[in-house]
Design a protein around this motif. Structure first.
Motif, PDB file in Angstrom:
ATOM      1  N   GLY A  92       0.553  -1.214  -0.048  1.00  0.00           N
ATOM      2  CA  GLY A  92       0.022   0.082   0.242  1.00  0.00           C
ATOM      3  C   GLY A  92       0.796   1.359   0.029  1.00  0.00           C
ATOM      4  N   GLU A 150      -0.053  -2.403  -4.649  1.00  0.00           N
ATOM      5  CA  GLU A 150      -0.989  -1.480  -4.570  1.00  0.00           C
ATOM      6  C   GLU A 150      -2.663  -1.569  -5.270  1.00  0.00           C
ATOM      7  OE1 GLU A 150      -1.311   1.850  -2.579  1.00  0.00           O
ATOM      8  OE2 GLU A 150      -3.181   1.106  -3.215  1.00  0.00           O
ATOM      9  N   THR A 171       3.135   1.368   5.928  1.00  0.00           N
ATOM     10  CA  THR A 171       2.819   2.404   7.057  1.00  0.00           C
ATOM     11  C   THR A 171       1.249   2.830   6.701  1.00  0.00           C
ATOM     12  OG1 THR A 171       3.760   4.243   5.305  1.00  0.00           O
ATOM     13  CG2 THR A 171       5.497   3.204   6.797  1.00  0.00           C
TER      14      THR A 171
HETATM   15  C1  LIG Z   1      -3.708   5.405   4.759  1.00  0.00           C
HETATM   16  S1  LIG Z   1      -2.951   4.708   3.028  1.00  0.00           S
HETATM   17  C2  LIG Z   1      -1.344   5.043   3.485  1.00  0.00           C
HETATM   18  C3  LIG Z   1      -0.301   5.033   2.109  1.00  0.00           C
HETATM   19  C4  LIG Z   1       1.185   5.001   2.340  1.00  0.00           C
HETATM   20  N1  LIG Z   1       1.577   3.586   2.940  1.00  0.00           N
HETATM   21  C5  LIG Z   1       1.557   6.080   3.377  1.00  0.00           C
HETATM   22  O1  LIG Z   1       1.991   5.816   4.578  1.00  0.00           O
HETATM   23  O2  LIG Z   1       1.305   7.331   2.980  1.00  0.00           O
HETATM   24  C6  LIG Z   1      -3.534   3.261   2.753  1.00  0.00           C
HETATM   25  C7  LIG Z   1      -3.069   2.547   1.590  1.00  0.00           C
HETATM   26  O3  LIG Z   1      -3.118   1.219   1.627  1.00  0.00           O
HETATM   27  C8  LIG Z   1      -3.667   0.724   0.605  1.00  0.00           C
HETATM   28  N2  LIG Z   1      -4.620  -0.353   0.721  1.00  0.00           N
HETATM   29  C9  LIG Z   1      -5.638  -0.789   1.289  1.00  0.00           C
HETATM   30  N3  LIG Z   1      -6.142  -2.175   1.186  1.00  0.00           N
HETATM   31  C10 LIG Z   1      -4.883  -2.557   0.942  1.00  0.00           C
HETATM   32  C11 LIG Z   1      -4.637  -4.187   1.029  1.00  0.00           C
HETATM   33  N4  LIG Z   1      -5.633  -4.804   1.253  1.00  0.00           N
HETATM   34  N5  LIG Z   1      -3.561  -4.476   0.335  1.00  0.00           N
HETATM   35  C12 LIG Z   1      -2.549  -3.570   0.117  1.00  0.00           C
HETATM   36  N6  LIG Z   1      -2.836  -2.036   0.144  1.00  0.00           N
HETATM   37  C13 LIG Z   1      -4.003  -1.736   0.603  1.00  0.00           C
HETATM   38  C14 LIG Z   1      -4.489   1.882   0.146  1.00  0.00           C
HETATM   39  O4  LIG Z   1      -4.890   1.620  -1.255  1.00  0.00           O
HETATM   40  C15 LIG Z   1      -3.723   2.845   0.421  1.00  0.00           C
HETATM   41  O5  LIG Z   1      -2.620   3.106  -0.585  1.00  0.00           O
END
Ligand SMILES: C[S@@+](CC[C@H](N)C(=O)[O-])C[C@H]1O[C@@H](n2cnc3c(N)ncnc32)[C@H](O)[C@@H]1O
Length: 195
Positions: A41, A60, A99
């Motif tokens: 993510g 992602e 994160t």
């Molecule tokens: C709050 S954002 C955080 C983004 C980045 N890691 C940061 O710290 O700025 C949450 C991220 O997790 C991704 N996400 C949501 N469900 C997920 C999943 N099942 N597997 C992987 N990523 C996921 C979302 O698309 C988004 O990019």
């Protein structure tokens, strides 16, 4: 798709303040990482500057986030998929980074099992997450926030630190990381080792 766009917009809006606050933790925990690193993510790519010395792969599921990442330029492979089913071979990563992601996934336990599967012996899982508040009053307030948070796919009341501690890693080093002005979303930072 509307929720994905809303999530990307929210991160753009809230990102700069949070990034400034999380920068010391990222310098300490992400910057030393080397080798094959899988970032779950990656969102808008806020961690990329800290992972420049690694062979980076991002996973992602959001098309809006992947578009934004490609627009800024990604240093490695960017995969479409969810962390509950990581499309990588067993023992193929030196580190996995997440994160503010375990608050968003559907099934944190399954994600943690997948992280352990793809880590090599000696590999590490490095994370920064917001978690359920220990204090009852704050936790009640987090419950009130749930409907709003769910609009961007975020679960504010997860005991993620405990879930990681119980996921079967050999060693978990974890600490509270208070973010000024965000007492309602207590943060933790940590490293869980495979062996
Ligand atoms: C709050 S954002 C955080 C983004 C980045 N890691 C940061 O710290 O700025 C949450 C991220 O997790 C991704 N996400 C949501 N469900 C997920 C999943 N099942 N597997 C992987 N990523 C996921 C979302 O698309 C988004 O990019």
């Amino acid at each position: 798709m509307i929720m994905e766009r809303l999530a990307a917009h929210t991160m753009r809006a809230a990102g700069p303040y949070l990034e400034k606050q999380l920068a010391p933790a990222k310098r300490r925990w992400l910057l030393p990482l080397r080798g094959d690193v899988l970032e779950l993510g990656p969102g808008l790519g806020t961690n990329l500057p800290y992972l420049a010395q690694t062979q980076w792969t991002g996973l992602e599921p959001s098309a809006a986030m992947r578009d934004a990442l490609r627009a800024r330029g990604v240093p490695g492979s960017l995969l479409d998929g969810a962390a509950e089913c990581i499309p990588l071979a067993d023992a193929s990563c030196d580190a996995v980074v997440a994160t503010l992601v375990l608050c968003s996934v559907d099934d944190p336990r399954r994600v943690l099992a997948e992280i352990r599967r793809v880590l090599r012996p000696g590999g590490v899982f490095v994370y920064i997450e917001h978690v359920a508040a220990a204090r009852a009053g704050l936790r009640a307030a987090q419950h009130l926030l749930r409907p709003v948070c769910s609009l961007i796919g975020c679960h504010p009341v997860r005991d993620t630190g405990q879930t990681i501690a119980q996921a079967g890693f050999a060693c978990v080093e974890q600490e509270a990381y208070p973010v000024p002005g965000m007492a309602i979303l207590p943060h933790i930072v940590g490293k869980a080792s495979q062996t």
